[in-house]
Design a protein around this motif. Sequence first.
Motif, PDB file in Angstrom:
ATOM      1  N   ARG A  58       0.848  -1.198   0.000  1.00 23.79           N
ATOM      2  CA  ARG A  58       0.000   0.000   0.000  1.00 23.79           C
ATOM      3  C   ARG A  58       0.880   1.243   0.000  1.00 23.79           C
ATOM      4  O   ARG A  58       1.511   1.551   1.000  1.00 23.79           O
ATOM      5  N   PRO A  59       0.942   1.973  -1.103  1.00 26.86           N
ATOM      6  CA  PRO A  59       1.732   3.210  -1.096  1.00 26.86           C
ATOM      7  C   PRO A  59       1.184   4.213  -0.084  1.00 26.86           C
ATOM      8  O   PRO A  59      -0.020   4.285   0.148  1.00 26.86           O
ATOM      9  N   TRP A  60       2.101   4.967   0.521  1.00 25.98           N
ATOM     10  CA  TRP A  60       1.691   6.069   1.398  1.00 25.98           C
ATOM     11  C   TRP A  60       1.057   7.144   0.516  1.00 25.98           C
ATOM     12  O   TRP A  60       1.686   7.631  -0.422  1.00 25.98           O
ATOM     13  N   GLN A  61      -0.183   7.488   0.799  1.00 22.93           N
ATOM     14  CA  GLN A  61      -0.935   8.443  -0.013  1.00 22.93           C
ATOM     15  C   GLN A  61      -0.971   9.814   0.653  1.00 22.93           C
ATOM     16  O   GLN A  61      -0.573   9.982   1.805  1.00 22.93           O
ATOM     17  N   ARG A  62      -1.503  10.764  -0.074  1.00 20.73           N
ATOM     18  CA  ARG A  62      -1.631  12.132   0.458  1.00 20.73           C
ATOM     19  C   ARG A  62      -2.435  12.152   1.755  1.00 20.73           C
ATOM     20  O   ARG A  62      -2.140  12.937   2.655  1.00 20.73           O
ATOM     21  N   ASP A  63      -3.457  11.299   1.842  1.00 16.75           N
ATOM     22  CA  ASP A  63      -4.333  11.333   3.012  1.00 16.75           C
ATOM     23  C   ASP A  63      -4.088  10.181   3.986  1.00 16.75           C
ATOM     24  O   ASP A  63      -4.927   9.900   4.849  1.00 16.75           O
ATOM     25  N   THR A  64      -2.922   9.511   3.880  1.00 15.96           N
ATOM     26  CA  THR A  64      -2.594   8.452   4.831  1.00 15.96           C
ATOM     27  C   THR A  64      -2.428   9.050   6.230  1.00 15.96           C
ATOM     28  O   THR A  64      -1.835  10.115   6.395  1.00 15.96           O
ATOM     29  N   LEU A  65      -2.953   8.332   7.209  1.00 14.60           N
ATOM     30  CA  LEU A  65      -2.836   8.719   8.615  1.00 14.60           C
ATOM     31  C   LEU A  65      -1.974   7.696   9.340  1.00 14.60           C
ATOM     32  O   LEU A  65      -1.854   6.553   8.905  1.00 14.60           O
ATOM     33  N   THR A  66      -1.404   8.096  10.467  1.00 17.46           N
ATOM     34  CA  THR A  66      -0.744   7.135  11.337  1.00 17.46           C
ATOM     35  C   THR A  66      -0.750   7.678  12.751  1.00 17.46           C
ATOM     36  O   THR A  66      -1.075   8.847  12.977  1.00 17.46           O
ATOM     37  N   ASN A  67      -0.409   6.820  13.704  1.00 19.75           N
ATOM     38  CA  ASN A  67      -0.360   7.227  15.104  1.00 19.75           C
ATOM     39  C   ASN A  67       0.846   8.148  15.320  1.00 19.75           C
ATOM     40  O   ASN A  67       1.978   7.752  15.042  1.00 19.75           O
ATOM     41  N   VAL A  68       0.601   9.345  15.815  1.00 17.12           N
ATOM     42  CA  VAL A  68       1.699  10.302  15.985  1.00 17.12           C
ATOM     43  C   VAL A  68       2.198  10.360  17.428  1.00 17.12           C
ATOM     44  O   VAL A  68       2.992  11.218  17.791  1.00 17.12           O
ATOM     45  N   TRP A  69       1.719   9.448  18.251  1.00 15.34           N
ATOM     46  CA  TRP A  69       2.160   9.325  19.639  1.00 15.34           C
ATOM     47  C   TRP A  69       2.100  10.671  20.363  1.00 15.34           C
ATOM     48  O   TRP A  69       1.087  11.344  20.329  1.00 15.34           O
ATOM     49  N   SER A  70       3.173  11.097  20.997  1.00 14.60           N
ATOM     50  CA  SER A  70       3.087  12.259  21.891  1.00 14.60           C
ATOM     51  C   SER A  70       2.981  13.601  21.181  1.00 14.60           C
ATOM     52  O   SER A  70       2.767  14.619  21.837  1.00 14.60           O
ATOM     53  N   CYS A  71       3.107  13.632  19.866  1.00 16.27           N
ATOM     54  CA  CYS A  71       2.749  14.871  19.166  1.00 16.27           C
ATOM     55  C   CYS A  71       1.286  15.224  19.429  1.00 16.27           C
ATOM     56  O   CYS A  71       0.897  16.393  19.323  1.00 16.27           O
ATOM     57  N   THR A  72       0.487  14.215  19.786  1.00 15.08           N
ATOM     58  CA  THR A  72      -0.903  14.444  20.162  1.00 15.08           C
ATOM     59  C   THR A  72      -1.004  15.461  21.291  1.00 15.08           C
ATOM     60  O   THR A  72      -1.962  16.248  21.356  1.00 15.08           O
ATOM     61  N   LYS A  73      -0.034  15.452  22.192  1.00 15.22           N
ATOM     62  CA  LYS A  73      -0.086  16.351  23.349  1.00 15.22           C
ATOM     63  C   LYS A  73      -0.133  17.814  22.923  1.00 15.22           C
ATOM     64  O   LYS A  73      -0.712  18.652  23.630  1.00 15.22           O
ATOM     65  N   THR A  74       0.483  18.158  21.796  1.00 14.58           N
ATOM     66  CA  THR A  74       0.473  19.551  21.359  1.00 14.58           C
ATOM     67  C   THR A  74      -0.932  19.986  20.934  1.00 14.58           C
ATOM     68  O   THR A  74      -1.299  21.148  21.094  1.00 14.58           O
ATOM     69  N   VAL A  75      -1.706  19.060  20.397  1.00 15.02           N
ATOM     70  CA  VAL A  75      -3.087  19.363  20.009  1.00 15.02           C
ATOM     71  C   VAL A  75      -3.953  19.479  21.259  1.00 15.02           C
ATOM     72  O   VAL A  75      -4.807  20.368  21.367  1.00 15.02           O
ATOM     73  N   THR A  76      -3.737  18.575  22.222  1.00 16.52           N
ATOM     74  CA  THR A  76      -4.456  18.639  23.495  1.00 16.52           C
ATOM     75  C   THR A  76      -4.163  19.955  24.210  1.00 16.52           C
ATOM     76  O   THR A  76      -5.069  20.606  24.747  1.00 16.52           O
ATOM     77  N   ALA A  77      -2.896  20.358  24.210  1.00 20.82           N
ATOM     78  CA  ALA A  77      -2.519  21.624  24.851  1.00 20.82           C
ATOM     79  C   ALA A  77      -3.181  22.806  24.158  1.00 20.82           C
ATOM     80  O   ALA A  77      -3.655  23.748  24.820  1.00 20.82           O
ATOM     81  N   LEU A  78      -3.229  22.769  22.837  1.00 23.43           N
ATOM     82  CA  LEU A  78      -3.857  23.862  22.088  1.00 23.43           C
ATOM     83  C   LEU A  78      -5.339  23.967  22.452  1.00 23.43           C
ATOM     84  O   LEU A  78      -5.885  25.082  22.550  1.00 23.43           O
ATOM     85  N   ALA A  79      -5.991  22.831  22.668  1.00 22.49           N
ATOM     86  CA  ALA A  79      -7.395  22.850  23.065  1.00 22.49           C
ATOM     87  C   ALA A  79      -7.569  23.583  24.391  1.00 22.49           C
ATOM     88  O   ALA A  79      -8.491  24.405  24.560  1.00 22.49           O
ATOM     89  N   ALA A  80      -6.677  23.312  25.348  1.00 16.41           N
ATOM     90  CA  ALA A  80      -6.745  24.017  26.629  1.00 16.41           C
ATOM     91  C   ALA A  80      -6.478  25.508  26.448  1.00 16.41           C
ATOM     92  O   ALA A  80      -7.121  26.357  27.091  1.00 16.41           O
ATOM     93  N   LEU A  81      -5.542  25.850  25.571  1.00 14.59           N
ATOM     94  CA  LEU A  81      -5.246  27.261  25.328  1.00 14.59           C
ATOM     95  C   LEU A  81      -6.450  28.005  24.757  1.00 14.59           C
ATOM     96  O   LEU A  81      -6.626  29.207  25.020  1.00 14.59           O
ATOM     97  N   LEU A  82      -7.296  27.309  23.994  1.00 17.21           N
ATOM     98  CA  LEU A  82      -8.515  27.943  23.488  1.00 17.21           C
ATOM     99  C   LEU A  82      -9.430  28.356  24.632  1.00 17.21           C
ATOM    100  O   LEU A  82     -10.030  29.439  24.608  1.00 17.21           O
TER     101      LEU A  82
END
Length: 380
Positions: A58-82
């Motif tokens: 399966r080639p990696w496509q433009r819309d392929t997703l994967t688990n980004v592990w602790s990079c998730t924390k930056t999105v969680t932090a941004l939610a709190a900042l809102l």
Amino acid sequence: MTTTDVSGVCDDRFAGLRALFAKNIDAGDELGGSLVVDVGGAPLVDIWGGWADRQRTRPWQRDTLTNVWSCTKTVTALAALLLIERGLLDIDAQVARYWPEFAAAGKEDVRVRHVLSHTSGVPAWEQPITIEDVYDTQGAAARLAAQAPWWTPGTASGYHVLNYGHLVGELIRRVDGRTLGRFVAEEITGPLGADFHIGLPDSEADRVADVVPPQGASLDPSAPDPDHIRLRTFTGPLVGPRESLTPEWRRAEVGAANGQGNARSLARIQSVVACGGAVDGVRLLSPETIALIFRPQSDGPDLVLGAHLRFGIGYGLPSPSVPYIPQGRVCFWPGFGGSIVVADTERRTTISYVMNKMGAGLLGSDRTIAYVNEVYAALN
């Protein structure tokens, strides 16, 4: 050997980055992945290549997703900042103002900023705890509220490996009423058009590239004694790459570690920070709220990771343990295996790298470091 087909757009200034990415895929150092360099809200680099599966079917496509592990924390932090931006959450307030049960067992003076900066004294769950318990988000948050801190809150950082999203997410739920995953979808990824998920719908599962664990390397919980904070954190509970392959992991809202996305979506989200709070007419934060990120909360040996780290509000700041992150008004965080997102407010630049073949290292792999160095060489 044929040269790997790397797709996407790449400004000529970053030809060396594209060549390095292709070389790593050709050599087998990469399996598949994506890289983005966004300047001023516009992606000058948005490339992807390689394979989404270990069998290379399966080639990696433009819309392929994967688990980004602790990079998730930056999105969680941004939610709190809102919520901070909207005056609904005060970083200097006691957590118990919003979550009364959290005052139990000597935590009455733990502040919101302690939770956001890994200095709360509650980096993991007391045993016994299973991964299934972690999937019960509210139940797992209640367990954290009931337990005592493992050190005096605010005196040092101790990386909140797996429970960061449970702590921050429960604060968001108490203030706003929505779960972390729903809040992120409706307030961040929806308005920005970012393909990032905390709690992946089953309908999107076919787009996910399974992570491949690093050979001969893993999170090492070894510590001098069974009561050591590092050992207790990494075994409360012990989670590795295998868990991320299950539907249960992907469906859950583990705001510390199970975000499903790619370099494009991570960069899109964090470009809000790099660009002063607004991207393409979508304003999420004011410059004053962004300035909170750069208010240091800790500066010294982390009690869990052991490295000398500096944490601001919700993000890592440049420190001796990450020399590839330049000094200045820069914030970042990496994920297990090497994914990373960097928001450089001085250059209005966001760098993101996401891959499925994990590398060794807790604060970025050799590939992570090489890519970030290449980007800065081009920018400078």
